[in-house]
Design a protein around this motif. Structure first.
Motif, PDB file in Angstrom:
ATOM      1  N   GLU A 444      -4.207 -11.334  -9.488  1.00  0.00           N
ATOM      2  CA  GLU A 444      -2.919 -12.654  -9.747  1.00  0.00           C
ATOM      3  C   GLU A 444      -1.496 -11.675  -9.039  1.00  0.00           C
ATOM      4  N   VAL A 445      -1.428 -12.129  -7.141  1.00  0.00           N
ATOM      5  CA  VAL A 445      -0.072 -11.800  -7.066  1.00  0.00           C
ATOM      6  C   VAL A 445       1.165 -12.737  -6.517  1.00  0.00           C
ATOM      7  N   VAL A 446       2.678 -12.252  -6.786  1.00  0.00           N
ATOM      8  CA  VAL A 446       3.189 -13.522  -5.683  1.00  0.00           C
ATOM      9  C   VAL A 446       4.284 -13.197  -4.521  1.00  0.00           C
ATOM     10  N   LYS A 447       4.327 -13.530  -4.187  1.00  0.00           N
ATOM     11  CA  LYS A 447       5.207 -12.790  -2.716  1.00  0.00           C
ATOM     12  C   LYS A 447       7.147 -13.033  -3.165  1.00  0.00           C
ATOM     13  N   VAL A 448       7.755 -11.812  -2.900  1.00  0.00           N
ATOM     14  CA  VAL A 448       9.154 -11.942  -3.306  1.00  0.00           C
ATOM     15  C   VAL A 448       9.931 -12.731  -2.279  1.00  0.00           C
ATOM     16  N   ALA A 466       9.578 -17.964  -9.033  1.00  0.00           N
ATOM     17  CA  ALA A 466       8.400 -16.908  -8.187  1.00  0.00           C
ATOM     18  C   ALA A 466       7.840 -16.443  -9.237  1.00  0.00           C
ATOM     19  N   GLY A 467       7.875 -16.344 -10.397  1.00  0.00           N
ATOM     20  CA  GLY A 467       6.938 -15.310 -11.527  1.00  0.00           C
ATOM     21  C   GLY A 467       7.519 -13.868 -11.412  1.00  0.00           C
ATOM     22  N   LEU A 468       8.657 -13.567 -11.289  1.00  0.00           N
ATOM     23  CA  LEU A 468       9.133 -12.038 -10.965  1.00  0.00           C
ATOM     24  C   LEU A 468      10.505 -11.979 -12.210  1.00  0.00           C
ATOM     25  N   THR A 469      10.333 -11.137 -11.883  1.00  0.00           N
ATOM     26  CA  THR A 469      11.342 -10.362 -13.017  1.00  0.00           C
ATOM     27  C   THR A 469      12.331  -9.889 -12.102  1.00  0.00           C
ATOM     28  N   PRO A 470      13.555 -10.414 -12.444  1.00  0.00           N
ATOM     29  CA  PRO A 470      15.350  -9.741 -12.210  1.00  0.00           C
ATOM     30  C   PRO A 470      15.364  -8.126 -12.583  1.00  0.00           C
ATOM     31  N   GLY A 471      15.589  -7.900 -11.843  1.00  0.00           N
ATOM     32  CA  GLY A 471      15.943  -5.963 -12.126  1.00  0.00           C
ATOM     33  C   GLY A 471      17.220  -5.645 -11.746  1.00  0.00           C
ATOM     34  N   THR A 472      17.594  -4.483 -11.955  1.00  0.00           N
ATOM     35  CA  THR A 472      19.125  -3.860 -11.366  1.00  0.00           C
ATOM     36  C   THR A 472      19.731  -4.586 -10.351  1.00  0.00           C
ATOM     37  N   THR A 489      16.384  -7.330  -0.841  1.00  0.00           N
ATOM     38  CA  THR A 489      15.612  -6.939  -2.365  1.00  0.00           C
ATOM     39  C   THR A 489      14.724  -6.216  -2.242  1.00  0.00           C
ATOM     40  N   GLU A 490      14.883  -4.927  -3.577  1.00  0.00           N
ATOM     41  CA  GLU A 490      13.867  -3.892  -3.296  1.00  0.00           C
ATOM     42  C   GLU A 490      12.590  -4.110  -4.455  1.00  0.00           C
ATOM     43  N   PRO A 491      11.178  -5.301  -3.706  1.00  0.00           N
ATOM     44  CA  PRO A 491      10.157  -4.621  -2.434  1.00  0.00           C
ATOM     45  C   PRO A 491      10.871  -5.854  -1.936  1.00  0.00           C
ATOM     46  N   GLY A 492      11.016  -5.542  -0.448  1.00  0.00           N
ATOM     47  CA  GLY A 492      11.745  -6.506   0.353  1.00  0.00           C
ATOM     48  C   GLY A 492      10.715  -7.836   0.267  1.00  0.00           C
ATOM     49  N   ALA A 493      11.778  -8.589   0.793  1.00  0.00           N
ATOM     50  CA  ALA A 493      11.185 -10.655   0.670  1.00  0.00           C
ATOM     51  C   ALA A 493       9.883 -10.450   1.489  1.00  0.00           C
ATOM     52  N   GLY A 494       8.766 -10.897   0.845  1.00  0.00           N
ATOM     53  CA  GLY A 494       7.232 -11.489   1.295  1.00  0.00           C
ATOM     54  C   GLY A 494       6.617 -10.202   0.823  1.00  0.00           C
ATOM     55  N   ILE A 495       7.201  -8.995   0.053  1.00  0.00           N
ATOM     56  CA  ILE A 495       6.223  -8.452  -0.323  1.00  0.00           C
ATOM     57  C   ILE A 495       5.151  -8.908  -1.460  1.00  0.00           C
ATOM     58  N   LYS A 496       4.193  -8.719  -1.803  1.00  0.00           N
ATOM     59  CA  LYS A 496       3.037  -9.253  -2.197  1.00  0.00           C
ATOM     60  C   LYS A 496       3.303  -8.216  -4.167  1.00  0.00           C
ATOM     61  N   ARG A 497       3.276  -8.707  -4.958  1.00  0.00           N
ATOM     62  CA  ARG A 497       3.774  -7.743  -6.064  1.00  0.00           C
ATOM     63  C   ARG A 497       3.299  -8.775  -7.378  1.00  0.00           C
ATOM     64  N   LYS A 498       2.797  -8.353  -8.832  1.00  0.00           N
ATOM     65  CA  LYS A 498       1.808  -8.729  -9.714  1.00  0.00           C
ATOM     66  C   LYS A 498       3.076  -9.754 -10.687  1.00  0.00           C
ATOM     67  N   THR A 501       6.564  -8.538 -12.337  1.00  0.00           N
ATOM     68  CA  THR A 501       7.105  -7.270 -12.167  1.00  0.00           C
ATOM     69  C   THR A 501       8.954  -7.287 -11.422  1.00  0.00           C
ATOM     70  N   ALA A 502       9.222  -6.131 -11.590  1.00  0.00           N
ATOM     71  CA  ALA A 502      10.492  -6.018 -12.135  1.00  0.00           C
ATOM     72  C   ALA A 502      11.633  -6.239  -9.886  1.00  0.00           C
ATOM     73  N   VAL A 503      12.448  -7.426  -9.725  1.00  0.00           N
ATOM     74  CA  VAL A 503      12.925  -6.623  -8.531  1.00  0.00           C
ATOM     75  C   VAL A 503      13.928  -6.250  -8.711  1.00  0.00           C
ATOM     76  N   ALA A 504      14.359  -5.519  -7.578  1.00  0.00           N
ATOM     77  CA  ALA A 504      15.966  -4.529  -7.756  1.00  0.00           C
ATOM     78  C   ALA A 504      17.069  -5.637  -7.085  1.00  0.00           C
ATOM     79  N   VAL A 505      17.670  -5.286  -7.160  1.00  0.00           N
ATOM     80  CA  VAL A 505      18.864  -6.922  -6.505  1.00  0.00           C
ATOM     81  C   VAL A 505      19.901  -6.369  -5.568  1.00  0.00           C
ATOM     82  N   VAL A 506      20.477  -6.507  -4.089  1.00  0.00           N
ATOM     83  CA  VAL A 506      21.554  -5.305  -3.521  1.00  0.00           C
ATOM     84  C   VAL A 506      22.448  -6.784  -3.475  1.00  0.00           C
ATOM     85  N   VAL A 507      23.859  -6.924  -3.412  1.00  0.00           N
ATOM     86  CA  VAL A 507      24.642  -7.849  -4.315  1.00  0.00           C
ATOM     87  C   VAL A 507      26.090  -7.655  -2.969  1.00  0.00           C
TER      88      VAL A 507
END
Length: 638
Positions: A444-448, A466-472, A489-498, A501-507
């Motif tokens: 099962e994967v979702v897109k960032v 989207a089923g992902l976890t906000p990261g650092t 974001t890291e990984p970037g938009a459109g990348i598929k992850r389980k 998965t934690a997604v890092a955010v640059v603000v």
């Protein structure tokens, strides 16, 4: 194995489990084949050694780990059914696997072909991966704990229980050597074991399957431990020429002495193993290793030593034969008595022949009816697990069965292959019945999501949705995106992850603001300048000595040369004025002595020389007077 003196044989443990045979003895427990008399099923019974059962702390950990493993439902993990205590006996009731261990296979076959090695490794990693994601670490992966059923299924045994083992598990050098061969360096050096310790052990097991030998082999446990700590595991091709480079890389990566260089857990190693398999040709997968042993046939297999022996033939087959419909048919009736024949060879009356035929037809009719009712209208569900969907549907249709397909995600079974069937393989089903197959959709994967320009709070909500976890969160200056909004974001938009998965955010911090230098200004003036620049101001209550005038700004933090974001805070420290220090009297002293004494008192020194003398005859501030600390005192020398 001598079992004549085992007091548990024939004993009914806890009033429920009848102990029939001893299977194996380990450092922590003895394993028996037993029957659950309540549910009438065969299971394996692991009974802790009495010496360990007297340790309350050990028993508590044993039970705690058993409960953890019982919650780990996975097809490649030996299931735990029950746990209990009967007098001095502490036991686990577990799934019984009829078959052998990977150790038996290696002993019988030597090195395995790469395809067979990967066929065993992948379900082992799937089981470990499920455990790692559930927070469990095996800590004692080795061929003895990999069970291979008669049906070909691979299962991992002794999950989580080895954490409770102390020196009782290494009572003899033989058993110790069998354990230390798979210990990761950090287990030996620091006594710590996380998911990467299991990865290391799996790398050693794969090396052994590909070469037929352990990578580190010494005469004593100490020698093996030393090699783990100081020698890298050699690529399998160095021992078994012909092993593909992709398999070399897999082993070397999994057995890196630095755990940071290994795959993070069994899930990551499983992905690497599948990638390696995909890169190999059929010739590479089926290459016969140099140390493979010749097939000794089935006769040899009957004499092998196995932790999980093959099952004793039951009476089920005989009982099935006795229940065949043919024995339910009525016996033929005797033909009715007729006149005695007048001479030899005379045929019986025609009426008697008809009666006999009718009786036989009745017998066969009843038998056929009973057979049809009990078996004739049923068929057995053929095995289609791991087959592609179309192939599975063709196989079931050929058996006269209808098929209904459902989809489900799987981390283990490749996309498009059958995960399970309902009814299961071998189950009886009416000839025109329907079999439901569950087909893998892959992991099962979702897109960032694309979060650029979103305020941080909304970006976090979208990640969760989207089923992902906000990261650092990292803040950087930007003149393109408004302050407080997402740059990337890291990984970037459109990348598929389980999912999860934690997604890092640059603000964005917005455009940088240059803070004005307000040292020496009055507090009011300094505050006005900073606020006009879009900054917040805080004035410290404690003051410091400074060269700045009293009640003016002595220091600002951050300094005026530091780029800031709009809304950042600048802290101001006010001056108490310069600190007044008594000036030493240095007249009549040498220039060097005078300079040293004045500097020690906190003054800068300037030397003015007349002619070529070296004696101080005058100083700009007379001795005994006070001057601001840090100010300059001039001495005149002649």
């Amino acid at each position: 194995m001598d079992t004549t003196l085992d007091p548990l044989l024939g004993h009914v443990l806890d009033g429920r489990y009848r102990v029939d045979a001893r299977i194996a003895v380990g450092g922590m427990a003895t394993v028996y084949r037993a029957v659950d008399t309540r549910l009438d099923r065969v299971l394996a019974l692991k009974v802790m050694h009495p010496g360990l059962a007297s340790d309350a702390a050990f028993v508590d950990r044993f039970i705690h780990e058993a409960k953890s493993v019982a919650r780990l439902a996975h097809p490649n993990v030996v299931g735990v059914y029950d746990q209990g205590t009967d007098g001095t006996y502490v036991y686990l009731a577990m799934e019984y696997v009829a078959g052998c261990t990977l150790r038996d296979v290696l002993r019988e076959r030597g090195a395995l072909r790469p395809r067979a090695a990967l066929d065993i490794l992948e379900p082992v990693l799937a089981a470990l991966g499920a455990a790692h994601r559930a927070g469990l670490v095996h800590r004692d992966m080795k061929p003895e704990n990999v069970l291979i059923g008669d049906d070909g299924r691979v299962k991992v045994a002794d999950f989580g229980l080895v954490r409770a083992v102390d020196t009782n598990t290494t009572a003899s050098s033989g058993s110790l050597l069998g354990t230390v061969s798979y210990l990761a360096p950090e287990q030996i050096e620091h006594g710590t074991a996380d998911t990467r310790a299991d990865v290391y052990a799996c790398g050693v097991v794969l090396h052994e399957m590909l070469t037929g030998a352990k990578p580190h082999d010494g005469g004593t446990p100490a020698q093996v431990l030393y090699q783990h700590l100081h020698e890298d595991v050699a690529p399998p091709s160095r021992v078994a020429p012909g092993v593909a480079p992709a398999l070399d890389d897999l082993v070397v990566s999994a057995t890196a002495r630095d755990p940071r260089l290994r795959p993070a857990d069994a899930v990551a190693l499983l992905a690497a193993a599948r990638e390696a398999r995909a890169s190999l040709t059929d010739g590479q997968l089926d290459a016969v290793p140099p140390s493979a042993l010749p097939d000794r046939g089935t006769a040899g297999s009957e004499d092998r030593t196995s932790v999980i022996p093959r099952p004793v033939p039951s009476r089920a087959a005989a009982e099935d034969a006795l229940n065949r419909t043919s024995i339910l048919a009525m016996p033929p009736q005797e033909p009715p008595a007729g006149p005695a024949p007048t001479r030899a060879g005379r045929r019986p009356p025609r009426r008697g022949v008809l009666a006999l035929v009718a009786a036989l037809l009745l017998v066969f009719g009843v038998g056929a009816s009973v057979w049809y009712i009990n078996s004739g209208q049923f068929t057995r569900v053929p095995g289609v697990l791991r087959l592609p969907q179309q192939e599975a549907e063709r196989k079931l249709a050929a058996a006269g069965l209808d098929v209904r397909a459902e989809q489900e995600h799987s981390d283990v079974v490749p996309r498009g292959q059958v995960i399970e069937t309902d009814p299961g393989r071998g189950a009886r089903i009416r000839g025109n019945g329907t079999v439901t197959i569950v087909v893998s959709q892959g992991p099962e994967v979702v897109k960032v999501p694309d979060l650029e320009g979103r305020p941080l709070s909304k970006a976090r909500d979208e990640l969760r949705n989207a089923g992902l976890t906000p990261g650092t969160v990292t803040w950087v200056f930007s003149d393109k995106v408004a302050q407080g909004s997402v740059l990337r974001t890291e990984p970037g938009a459109g990348i598929k992850r389980k999912p999860g998965t934690a997604v890092a955010v640059v603000v964005s911090k917005g455009e940088p603001v240059e803070a004005p230098d307000v040292t020496g200004d009055s507090p009011g003036e300094a505050t006005r300048k900073l606020r006009e620049a879009g900054l917040k101001v805080e004035v410290e209550t404690e003051r410091v000595f400074s060269e700045q005038e009293k009640n003016t700004v002595a220091e600002q933090s951050p300094g005026g040369d530091t780029p800031l974001a709009r809304g950042d805070k600048v802290t101001l420290t006010l001056s108490k004025g310069p600190e007044m220090v008594e000036v030493p009297d240095v007249e009549g002293k040498s220039a060097d002595e005078a300079e040293e004494e004045l500097r020690a008192a906190g003054f800068d020194v300037e030397v003015s020389r007349f002619f070529f003398g070296d004696t101080v005859w005058d100083q700009s501030v007379d001795g005994g007077e006070k001057a601001p600390k840090g100010s300059t005192v001039t001495i005149r020398v002649r």
